[in-house]
Design an enzyme around this catalytic site. Structure first.
Site, short mmCIF file in Angstrom:
data_model
loop_
_atom_site.label_atom_id
_atom_site.label_comp_id
_atom_site.label_asym_id
_atom_site.label_seq_id
_atom_site.Cartn_x
_atom_site.Cartn_y
_atom_site.Cartn_z
N LYS A 1 23.41 29.49 31.86
CA LYS A 1 23.09 28.73 33.12
C LYS A 1 21.84 27.99 33.41
O LYS A 1 21.87 26.83 33.73
CB LYS A 1 23.59 29.15 34.38
CG LYS A 1 25.22 29.73 34.24
CD LYS A 1 25.41 30.76 35.52
CE LYS A 1 26.84 31.17 35.58
NZ LYS A 1 27.17 32.45 36.27
N ASP B 1 24.54 35.53 30.76
CA ASP B 1 25.28 34.51 31.62
C ASP B 1 24.26 33.68 32.49
O ASP B 1 24.54 32.39 32.21
CB ASP B 1 26.28 35.50 32.38
CG ASP B 1 26.99 34.38 33.32
OD1 ASP B 1 28.02 33.58 32.96
OD2 ASP B 1 26.64 34.26 34.63
N PHE C 1 45.19 30.64 31.20
CA PHE C 1 45.85 30.91 32.47
C PHE C 1 45.59 32.20 32.84
O PHE C 1 46.22 33.01 33.19
CB PHE C 1 47.59 30.72 32.34
CG PHE C 1 48.26 30.40 33.50
CD1 PHE C 1 48.05 29.39 34.17
CD2 PHE C 1 49.14 31.40 33.96
CE1 PHE C 1 48.53 28.99 35.46
CE2 PHE C 1 49.74 30.91 35.06
CZ PHE C 1 49.64 29.91 35.97
N GLU D 1 32.50 38.56 34.03
CA GLU D 1 33.16 38.05 32.84
C GLU D 1 34.00 39.23 32.15
O GLU D 1 33.73 40.38 32.43
CB GLU D 1 32.10 37.78 31.75
CG GLU D 1 31.02 36.68 32.40
CD GLU D 1 31.62 35.23 32.37
OE1 GLU D 1 32.01 34.85 31.62
OE2 GLU D 1 31.50 35.02 33.63
N THR E 1 39.05 28.71 29.33
CA THR E 1 39.16 30.00 28.47
C THR E 1 37.98 30.69 28.65
O THR E 1 37.12 30.22 29.28
CB THR E 1 39.78 29.57 27.06
OG1 THR E 1 38.55 28.86 26.55
CG2 THR E 1 41.04 28.74 26.71
N GLY F 1 37.12 40.02 40.54
CA GLY F 1 37.11 38.92 39.74
C GLY F 1 35.88 38.07 39.38
O GLY F 1 35.90 36.95 39.08
N LYS G 1 31.11 27.79 30.31
CA LYS G 1 29.55 27.70 29.96
C LYS G 1 29.45 27.34 28.57
O LYS G 1 28.49 26.44 28.24
CB LYS G 1 29.09 28.72 30.39
CG LYS G 1 28.76 28.99 32.08
CD LYS G 1 28.52 30.23 32.33
CE LYS G 1 29.84 31.21 32.11
NZ LYS G 1 30.27 31.98 33.16
N GLY H 1 34.36 33.88 41.51
CA GLY H 1 35.72 34.01 42.05
C GLY H 1 36.42 32.75 41.65
O GLY H 1 36.34 32.10 41.28
N VAL I 1 27.98 26.14 36.51
CA VAL I 1 27.09 27.10 37.24
C VAL I 1 27.49 26.84 38.51
O VAL I 1 27.90 25.78 39.31
CB VAL I 1 25.85 26.07 37.08
CG1 VAL I 1 24.55 26.73 37.78
CG2 VAL I 1 25.52 25.86 35.73
N1 HSE Z 1 30.66 36.14 35.87
C1 HSE Z 1 29.86 35.06 36.56
C2 HSE Z 1 29.25 35.78 37.60
C3 HSE Z 1 31.11 34.25 36.92
O1 HSE Z 1 29.54 36.83 37.79
O2 HSE Z 1 28.40 35.00 38.48
C4 HSE Z 1 30.67 32.80 37.03
O3 HSE Z 1 30.04 32.37 35.88
#
Ligand code: HSE
Length: 353
Positions: free
Chosen positions: A227, A223, A11, A212, A99, A209, A128, A325, A155
């Site tokens: 993807k 990250d 959450f 990560e 999560t 936001g 992911k 976001g 993604v």
């Molecule tokens: N932290 C990732 C980004 C969020 O900045 O794209 C989405 O995966």
């Protein structure tokens, strides 16, 4: 009209944003999409867990300022996060897994997905880890249990790429892709172009936001690597593992590099790509590239993502939109639920015919 009971696992920002949407948009969805969502359980490492077979009030969930273990004060609640009990026993049709992403083995999210699918519940996730590291197993489990495993938000958040490419590019012969697949690093590069230092730009991305929990994954390319694995496996039929994808992030890019690129009418972008080789194998990579201003990806700014899909019959098609976001990612979960609803409705119609 259908009501889907959902269990929220995690959450944090994304599932909280989904709860916010449920609080304000259920009637609209009922009218336009033919279903409404009812939250019957929530489990969160910090807040605890709660199961309420009749449903929890989404507005209260979002607005109550719960302290650590705060779900313990709710009827049917516990101060501990008991994900296994929630997933296995809550009367949910759909488990919403949001999560944190564990890039090493995908846990505990992979187990969350396994438990849900084994008990015949659909899974929608923005995580992911399970998609990059265990998709084949989870898809097989979904099939065996007549459930759906959907992951559009893994993604480019809610910007449709995976389902859109699979549905609309069938037969176009996908040869590869290249894209800006991390909102944080793209935002940081842009803010550095405006004169901000690296650390302050990362802090801004966290506050918004995008980043990560540990922004290292964003700025070091890890990250994007996940993807690239997801897109290569989904769109190119590859079977890549992250360690097979070469990876370099943006932390080595200095103000001097940024200024030098501007002088040369170009910009630095962190590019994730994959290509199908002549022998049918697929090679993926992540690296910063200095793109000339006229390149289709050079003008993609802020947390926006874009991917150019390279096809045999259609040439290159670029999709651009939000890549991070809270609400944007929550929309991906909604789009997964819409896909499940439509598939279910189609199946029911076929069974009735
Ligand atoms: N932290 C990732 C980004 C969020 O900045 O794209 C989405 O995966």
């Amino acid at each position: 009209m259908e009501t889907y009971n959902i269990a929220l696992i995690g959450f944090g920002g994304v599932n909280r944003a989904l709860a916010e949407l449920i609080a304000t948009k259920n009637s609209l969805w009922e009218r336009d999409l033919g279903f409404r969502l009812n939250i019957v359980a929530v489990s969160d490492l910090y807040l605890g867990s709660v199961i309420s077979p009749n449903g929890l009030d989404a507005k209260t969930l979002v607005e109550a300022n719960f302290a650590k273990g705060g779900f313990g004060g709710l009827s049917g609640g516990s101060a501990e996060a008991d994900n296994a009990t929630v997933i296995n026993t809550a009367p949910a049709d759909i488990v919403v897994e949001a999560t944190f992403t564990n890039p090493k083995d995908g846990e505990p999210a992979v187990s969350h997905c396994r438990w849900a699918l084994k008990s015949g519940k659909h899974v929608v996730t923005t995580n992911k880890g399970p998609v990059a590291l265990a998709a084949q197993e989870l898809k097989a489990l979904a099939k065996a249990n007549r459930a759906h495993f959907e992951y559009e938000g893994s993604v480019m958040s809610g910007t449709p790429v995976i389902r859109m490419a699979k549905n609309c590019f069938a037969g176009a012969e996908m040869k590869g892709f290249e894209g800006i697949l991390n909102g944080t690093s793209n935002f940081v590069l842009g803010r550095m172009e405006s004169g901000l230092d690296f650390a302050s730009a990362v802090a801004e991305a966290q506050a918004l936001g995008y980043a990560e929990a540990d922004p290292t994954a964003d700025v070091e390319g890890f990250d994007v690597r996940l993807k690239v694995v997801i897109l290569a496996n989904e769109l190119l039929g590859a079977n890549l593992q992250p360690e097979k994808v070469s990876c370099q992030g943006i932390s080595g890019i200095s103000r001097f590099d940024i200024e030098a690129a501007a002088t040369a009418n170009s910009r630095w972008k962190l590019i994730g790509s994959a290509v199908r080789n002549a022998d049918g194998t697929v090679t993926g990579s992540v690296s910063p590239r200095q793109l000339p201003l006229e390149h289709p990806l050079a003008g993609v700014n802020g947390a926006t993502n874009a991917v150019s899909l390279n096809t045999e019959l259609l040439g290159s098609v670029t999709v651009t939109g939000p890549g991070a976001g809270r609400t944007e990612t929550a929309y991906a979960l909604l789009s997964d639920i819409v896909a499940i609803h439509r598939a279910q409705s189609g199946n029911l119609a076929k069974e009735a015919a």
